[in-house]
Design an enzyme around this catalytic site. Structure first.
Site, PDB file in Angstrom:
ATOM      1  N   SER A 440      -1.264   5.376   6.382  1.00 24.74           N
ATOM      2  CA  SER A 440      -1.564   6.782   6.105  1.00 24.74           C
ATOM      3  C   SER A 440      -2.456   6.938   4.866  1.00 24.74           C
ATOM      4  CB  SER A 440      -0.250   7.556   5.962  1.00 24.74           C
ATOM      5  OG  SER A 440      -0.472   8.938   5.970  1.00 24.74           O
ATOM      6  N   LYS A 465      -2.469   4.334  10.978  1.00 28.96           N
ATOM      7  CA  LYS A 465      -2.135   5.753  11.199  1.00 28.96           C
ATOM      8  C   LYS A 465      -3.320   6.591  10.732  1.00 28.96           C
ATOM      9  CE  LYS A 465       1.288   9.337  10.193  1.00 28.96           C
ATOM     10  NZ  LYS A 465       0.344  10.326   9.658  1.00 28.96           N
TER      11      LYS A 465
END
Length: 538
Positions: A440, A465
């Protein structure tokens, strides 16, 4: 207006007949005529305009035979009087439009202008009325059978969640469905008599999007999420995610274990798979449901079934309050003597909480005060956190350059870049360590530093991600985590389910803590030894 007529007698003596004609200046189209007959032997002095009338009425003059036959005279007079009255109608009309035209012209223009404004305003008001009618018809059509009933508080909460998704969700096809039609059907068919039923209807609505990262948060979960981003969490210290490959056991993968937390002390590491939580299989469990089960009151226990490599372990962990200190730093002094010795500043960034960027700046200032001349930023097992903090930390290391492209279904929507105003460490050599637990916001930071050639990346491909979620609070204290965008690195690389590819690998035995990291530099004979030239040279 006055008219004076004269007539001559047969004896040539002058006698006068006086007609006093008065014009009333009114809006009437016909003038009022008043006549007065004076004695024939009465001599008068004409006042105003005098007009001499001929006996036959031509030239609009009144002539009379003033002989002895006064009856005949009177009849002639009356005939000409009528003629005069008829003529005066035309005179009065001419008088009104000739002498007062300027006044009436101004009034006419004002009236015409007023009429124009009235028509314009009337058209606008009519259009507004029509729009209101259409809106009412639209609402009636939308709510169908409930049009005669007022929306309940539960209906309004459902509509609040629906509008949030409608505005913010990345996929404007809404997974290939008509989002407005879904609203209509839900309001007609879904029971929303209690708050629990409304929550169920919202969750059912989100499930149609097919996005595991867009989810509903009850008030307690929303509050817990907020406390987690602020640096405190009660649980076992695990960050979990969905598996990015189809091979291997079904379950949820461990992204990282918090240093010093119950999970790390039990030997759980990045890449392990959680098969069950309290005897409940995780094969079809969402990561947020799993996170809810892992958290709980301090001192309570939770049982985990974990597969690490080929072995399966059954662990009983006690929940505790895990204080998330996002930054740890250490000075590594390489072999040398005196001023020739080289110092490296090691910074371990474990999560992107609200204070992460400030903590990184403090660590840099501390290491510089100890005369370090190079930095290592360790992002291994950092599962992300707040997107804005990832951007701010990238600005610390970058002088200028793009940090990340934010994209939606139509392409690039926004660009985050650095203008150098927040840069405090843009010149010293920098190495970044990543692994499959780097996810992320950590991937945004690592991709920005790599593509701008600010740092060399070491390790293994990151988690992958590539979507960004924003959290929205609803009016009753609950919330929505919504996928609002995907991102691309400065080189326009979409890392979703792929990850950031490092420049070089790390030795398999390379330690994850600061003490072990420094030992790899200080002991040239160790298996993890990496010298300065290898670490910072391209």
């Amino acid at each position: 207006m006055e008219f004076l007529s004269s007539c001559a007698s047969s004896s040539s003596s002058q006698r006068f007949s006086f007609f006093n004609v008065q014009h009333q200046n009114t809006l009437s189209s016909r003038a009022t005529v008043k006549s007065q007959v004076l004695p024939w032997n009465f001599s008068v002095v004409g006042l105003g305009r005098s007009t001499r009338l001929s006996a036959d009425g031509r030239e609009r003059t009144l002539g009379c035979n003033c002989g002895s036959n006064r009856v005949l005279l009177f009849r002639q007079f009356w005939r000409y009087h009528s003629c005069l009255a008829s003529s005066f109608d035309l005179i009065s009309l001419n008088y009104r439009y000739v002498f007062n035209w300027n006044v009436y012209q101004v009034n006419f223009r004002r009236i015409r202008s007023s009429l124009g404004k009235f028509r314009q305003r009337f058209s606008v008001k009519l259009a507004r009325v029509m729009v209101c009618v259409m809106l009412v018809m639209s609402v009636s059509s939308t709510f169908g059978g409930t049009s005669s009933q007022a929306l309940t508080e539960e209906n309004l909460l459902f509509l609040e969640a629906w509008r949030t998704i409608d505005r913010a969700y990345i996929d404007k096809t809404f997974n290939g469905q008509s989002w407005f039609r879904y609203r209509e059907n839900a309001l007609r068919n879904e029971p929303m008599n209690t708050r629990e039923e409304t929550y169920t209807a919202i969750k059912k609505m989100l499930a149609t999007l097919g996005d595991p990262f867009t989810r509903f948060l009850e008030p307690e979960k929303f509050k817990s999420l907020q406390s987690g981003t602020q640096g405190a969490l009660t649980g076992v210290g695990l960050s979990i995610g969905y598996r990015t490959n189809v091979d291997g056991p079904a379950g949820l993968v461990v992204i990282s274990a918090a240093p010093g937390g119950p999970a790390e002390r039990a030997g759980i590491t990045s890449g392990d798979v959680i098969l069950a939580i309290d005897d409940t299989t995780t094969e079809s469990m969402g990561i947020y449901d799993a996170a809810e089960q892992l958290q709980g009151p301090e001192g309570s226990s939770v049982q985990l079934t974990v597969q690490s490599g080929p072995s399966v372990k059954h662990l009983d962990l006690v929940r505790e309050k895990v204080a998330i200190n996002p930054v740890k730093s250490r000075i590594c002094e390489l072999p040398g003597s005196g001023d020739d010795s080289s110092k490296i500043g090691y910074i371990k960034l474990t999560s992107f909480t609200q204070k992460a960027s400030g903590a990184v700046k403090e660590a840099i200032d501390y290491l510089r005060s100890n005369k370090v001349n190079a930095f290592v930023l360790d992002l291994r097992d950092n599962s992300g956190g707040l997107f804005p903090e990832g951007v701010e930390i990238a600005k610390i290391w970058l002088d200028k350059g793009v940090i990340v492209y934010i994209c939606d279904s139509r392409g690039v929507r926004d660009i985050y870049d650095s203008d150098g105003s927040s840069s405090i460490a843009a010149s010293e050599p920098l190495a970044v360590l990543v692994n499959k637990g780097t996810a992320s916001a950590s991937e945004i930071l690592a991709g920005a530093l790599k593509d701008n050639k600010r740092a060399i990346l070491f390790g293994e491909p990151t988690y992958g991600k590539g979507k960004i979620q924003s959290v929205f609070k609803l009016s009753d204290g609950s919330g929505l985590a919504v996928t609002v965008a995907r991102y691309e690195t400065p080189a326009h690389i979409d890392i979703d389910k792929v990850g950031v590819i490092p420049d070089r690998p790390l030795p398999a035995s390379f330690p994850k803590d600061g003490d072990g990291f420094c030992s790899c530099f200080e002991d040239a004979a160790s298996a993890c030894n990496v010298n300065r030239l290898q670490l910072f040279s391209r």
